[in-house]
Design a protein around this motif. Structure first.
Motif, mmCIF file in Angstrom:
data_model
loop_
_atom_site.group_PDB
_atom_site.id
_atom_site.type_symbol
_atom_site.label_atom_id
_atom_site.label_comp_id
_atom_site.label_asym_id
_atom_site.label_seq_id
_atom_site.Cartn_x
_atom_site.Cartn_y
_atom_site.Cartn_z
ATOM 1 N N TYR A 79 0.820 -1.203 0.000
ATOM 2 C CA TYR A 79 0.000 0.000 0.000
ATOM 3 C C TYR A 79 0.858 1.259 0.000
ATOM 4 N N ASP A 80 0.247 2.381 -0.349
ATOM 5 C CA ASP A 80 0.920 3.675 -0.318
ATOM 6 C C ASP A 80 1.465 3.931 1.087
ATOM 7 N N GLY A 81 2.719 4.353 1.164
ATOM 8 C CA GLY A 81 3.348 4.629 2.451
ATOM 9 C C GLY A 81 3.845 3.402 3.175
ATOM 10 N N GLU A 82 3.896 2.290 2.479
ATOM 11 C CA GLU A 82 4.274 1.029 3.103
ATOM 12 C C GLU A 82 5.512 0.442 2.426
ATOM 13 N N ALA A 83 6.223 -0.383 3.172
ATOM 14 C CA ALA A 83 7.344 -1.150 2.638
ATOM 15 C C ALA A 83 7.196 -2.590 3.094
ATOM 16 N N LYS A 84 7.760 -3.485 2.300
ATOM 17 C CA LYS A 84 7.772 -4.902 2.664
ATOM 18 C C LYS A 84 9.117 -5.496 2.270
ATOM 19 N N VAL A 85 9.507 -6.516 3.013
ATOM 20 C CA VAL A 85 10.736 -7.236 2.719
ATOM 21 C C VAL A 85 10.357 -8.641 2.259
ATOM 22 N N PHE A 86 10.986 -9.065 1.189
ATOM 23 C CA PHE A 86 10.771 -10.392 0.627
ATOM 24 C C PHE A 86 12.113 -11.083 0.512
ATOM 25 N N GLU A 87 12.128 -12.394 0.674
ATOM 26 C CA GLU A 87 13.345 -13.149 0.423
ATOM 27 C C GLU A 87 13.161 -13.901 -0.885
#
Length: 134
Positions: free
Chosen positions: A17-25
């Motif tokens: 979403y807007d304003g969000e970050a995520k980490v993926f492996e």
């Protein structure tokens, strides 16, 4: 900056979403993807200072990424360090196809990437014997 790798599907646009970050492996690489006003950025999710793992809370939702280990701060959209200055997060190429986000994941072993690519990456490109420029 050119680096060896291939594009891999990481997630859909609906997952960040807007304003969000995520980490993926992906293939043993941690990838930080952030979204601000529909602009997406991808970085190798390791701090340039001491390889601290960046996480979802590292992005302030606006314009900064702060490493949770030693609190180094980076501009979220250029990757350049703000405090202290003089280093840069390693940007990963990102593209969107339809509703899917693809990131170019390095094709070298993580240990080689950290030694030969990431540790030598500075603002303006890679320095040293490899001679690659951004």
């Amino acid at each position: 900056m050119e680096y060896p790798g291939k594009f891999e599907r990481v997630c859909s646009l609906d997952e960040i979403y807007d304003g969000e970050a995520k980490v993926f492996e992906i293939n043993r690489y941690e990838v930080l993807i952030l979204n601000k006003n529909g602009e997406l950025k991808a970085y190798y999710a390791r701090c340039a200072h001491a390889l601290g793992l960046l996480d979802e809370t590292s992005f302030d939702g606006e314009n900064r990424i702060v490493c949770p280990v030693h609190l180094w701060e980076y501009d979220a959209f250029t990757g350049e360090s703000i405090n202290p200055m003089g280093s840069t997060l390693f940007p990963l190429d990102l593209k969107v196809e339809g509703n899917d986000i693809f990131v170019k994941i390095p094709s070298v072993p993580v240990s080689e990437f950290k030694v030969k690519w990431f540790s030598m990456y500075k603002r303006g490109g890679v320095i040293g014997e490899f001679g690659f420029n951004s």
